[in-house]
Design an enzyme around this catalytic site. Sequence first.
Site, PDB file in Angstrom:
ATOM      1  CE1 TYR A   1      51.889  47.074  32.906  1.00 26.02           C
ATOM      2  CE2 TYR A   1      51.350  44.951  31.927  1.00 26.02           C
ATOM      3  CZ  TYR A   1      51.934  45.692  32.943  1.00 26.02           C
ATOM      4  OH  TYR A   1      52.562  45.047  33.982  1.00 26.02           O
ATOM      5  CG  ASP A   2      48.711  43.605  26.751  1.00 24.26           C
ATOM      6  OD1 ASP A   2      48.976  43.516  27.975  1.00 24.26           O
ATOM      7  OD2 ASP A   2      47.589  43.374  26.276  1.00 24.26           O
TER       8      ASP A   2
ATOM      9  CB  CYS B   1       3.444  24.232  24.436  1.00 23.79           C
ATOM     10  SG  CYS B   1       1.700  23.880  24.189  1.00 23.79           S
TER      11      CYS B   1
ATOM     12  CG  ASP C   1      43.853  47.079  29.500  1.00 28.25           C
ATOM     13  OD1 ASP C   1      44.199  48.013  30.253  1.00 28.25           O
ATOM     14  OD2 ASP C   1      42.865  46.352  29.697  1.00 28.25           O
TER      15      ASP C   1
ATOM     16  CB  SER D   1      40.010  33.368  62.478  1.00 27.00           C
ATOM     17  OG  SER D   1      39.658  32.828  63.703  1.00 27.00           O
ATOM     18  CG  LEU D   2      38.696  38.904  62.166  1.00 26.08           C
ATOM     19  CD1 LEU D   2      38.167  39.682  60.972  1.00 26.08           C
ATOM     20  CD2 LEU D   2      39.247  39.862  63.207  1.00 26.08           C
TER      21      LEU D   2
ATOM     22  CB  CYS E   1      -1.400  25.586  25.931  1.00 19.50           C
ATOM     23  SG  CYS E   1      -0.671  24.910  27.430  1.00 19.50           S
TER      24      CYS E   1
ATOM     25  CB  CYS F   1      -2.427  21.480  26.458  1.00 13.34           C
ATOM     26  SG  CYS F   1      -1.101  21.889  25.307  1.00 13.34           S
TER      27      CYS F   1
ATOM     28  NE  ARG G   1      43.865  32.274  59.366  1.00 10.10           N
ATOM     29  CZ  ARG G   1      43.146  31.369  60.006  1.00 10.10           C
ATOM     30  NH1 ARG G   1      42.738  30.289  59.375  1.00 10.10           N
ATOM     31  NH2 ARG G   1      42.830  31.540  61.266  1.00 10.10           N
TER      32      ARG G   1
ATOM     33  CB  CYS H   1       2.384  20.793  26.323  1.00  9.13           C
ATOM     34  SG  CYS H   1       1.843  22.039  27.502  1.00  9.13           S
TER      35      CYS H   1
END
Length: 667
Positions: A34-35, A422, A31, A80-81, A427, A407, A134, A404
Amino acid sequence: MNPADRATELRKVLEHHAYRYYVLDDPEISDSEYDLLFNELVALEQAHPELQVDNSPTARVGGPPVKSFQSYAHRVPMLSLDNAFGEQELRDFDERIRKLLGRDDVSYFVELKFDGASISLTYVDGRLVSAATRGDGTTGELVTENARTIRGVPFELQDDLGGTVEVRGEVMMLRSVFAELNEARSERGDQVFANPRNAAAGGLRQLDSSLTAKRKLNFYAYGTGFTESPLASAQSELNARLKRAGFPVYAMQTKATGIDQLIEFVHKVQAARAELPFGIDGVVIKVDSVADQETLGFTSRGPRWAIAYKFPSEQAFTKLNRIFCQVGRTGNVTPVADLEPVYVGGVTVSRATLHNFDEVLRKDLREGDTVIVQRAGDVIPEVVGPVLEKRPEEAPLPEPPKECPVCTTALVRRDGEIALKCPNKACPAQIASRLQHFVSRKMLDIEGLGDKLIERLLQDGFLTDIPSIFRLHSRRAELSELDGLGEKSIDKLLANIENAKKPTLARFVFALGIPEVGESGARDLAIEFRTLNALRSAPYERLVAVDNVGPRTAGELVEWWQDEENRQLVDSLLELGVAPVEQAEPTGDAFLDKIFVFTGKLEQFTREAAEEAVRNLGGRAAGSVSKATSFVVAGPNAGSKLAKAEQLGVTVLTEQEFLDMLPENAI
Ligand code: IVH
């Protein structure tokens, strides 16, 4: 070289590498390389504005904004389908097709149904000249500049496809991009995207194409609209031809002869769905032969020769009735969404953890909200966010509790931690959850001691702490006085408790519920220290050196063993006859440094047994496939892990081939 020639050369090189990356999925350069080339071209075009052209890869960062979109009349409508839900409707489709064609040997081509926004790209003599959404199917909007920013949309084709052609496909946001952009948005306090589809569809319709570019969208081709001459005599050939011309065509697609092959592929896709890099909402099944397609023709809605087989939706709307708090094993207080039950991702969801109150505030959730709920694959259900337009007028901000809920002890928040806690170890909620954890399948695996029974036995004083499980047998007579507990089930339960007294050391350590010590950590600790005595006296330096044990876990372990109460707990268990089995030495080193991944429905052994056998021979078992994987063992219905292995060239074994590698009695 003069700047004009260099610019031409750079464009060619960059397009070539984009093709290697997006179409062939086989990059030749990194990458960053490429950059470097890309930035060189940007600098060159900035220094010499006369060199700027429409089809330069630099157009992928977007151009100046427009005021509105022009409309575009599709030369061939974008239809569409019809949908099919469930296998029967698929079989009905197949029957219809065979009847209409008057023969039984029909080949289908099956593709993923990409969940994004469709686009129609027009090429003239191999050059991209326009791109349209579309719209209503007849008229769309011209979004050419936006399309130029989309990854995988070629500017110049490698095969010009003859005069004017419309190539159609889907614009999508990859899941990884979606996660990354949403994280950045939420950090900035911006509204997050509800799902990748909305993010893609919205991105495609930005008036400022540099904003489209920032959405890092991807394109995959699945067909054509208008073409001057026929490009192929079958859908399978068309896709191959599009790929050769330079369009990304997703590899997970197949030709199927007959309904059974078709359904088999559908199952394969379904199994791989959660691990695909983007969202799909089903598969599209097309009659392969173009001649057959012409015979079958169209209805006003769409082609008779294709159907969309829809998977259960992974997202749904529902009402957030209430936010309540749950107290976990270690005292963490977690907000939980109580939802109006809704069917999503193939199951009915009525609860979802909200993790912590920062998350509740970040997502801006209120009781009474309509919310989007998501469940992808086997992933636990998640509340994505509220639909703000539907918020009731008086929806107060949820307040974190101060005490809590079980408790009433005042809650605390440790420095640097998000969770409310807690602090009361006694508890009742914590005790119940510690007991549930201790007896669950991956720990001591005591069948018959379910959550409900634990709660009841706690309430009636039969259980008070973990050791009390092993004292139940002395209260046999009292137990039989309890309503609803038959003699037989009591005997069974007591026998199961007795049989659970010899867990592996790994299970025992996992069951103790030491913070940060998960299944794999416990296993690696057992392999390293072999006996409970060695483990309990291990210093920090030796703990932190173990696989899957980081500094934080090592610290928690030391702290846990220093606590007198914890030491007493373990001693009481030992006194009551619980005797963790010493971890055996590896029996060989045949798999030293080898990494195995097991996938698919294994039929000849369980995954656990196979992984244990691998470890016993000095190897490692992993959950995902990478270049470092030595072998992938694939049973029937293996999905994306198998595909990944094939793509990376990792050796794939059948179950039998794996068994053949083992010494006798190793599994
Ligand atoms: S073919 C004549 N193939 O689904 C219809 N469509 O419901 C040609 N879609 O608007 C459509 N993946 O955006 C086709 N592999 C695929 C698809 C696909 C997603 C979308 C497409 C279309 C909608 C139809």
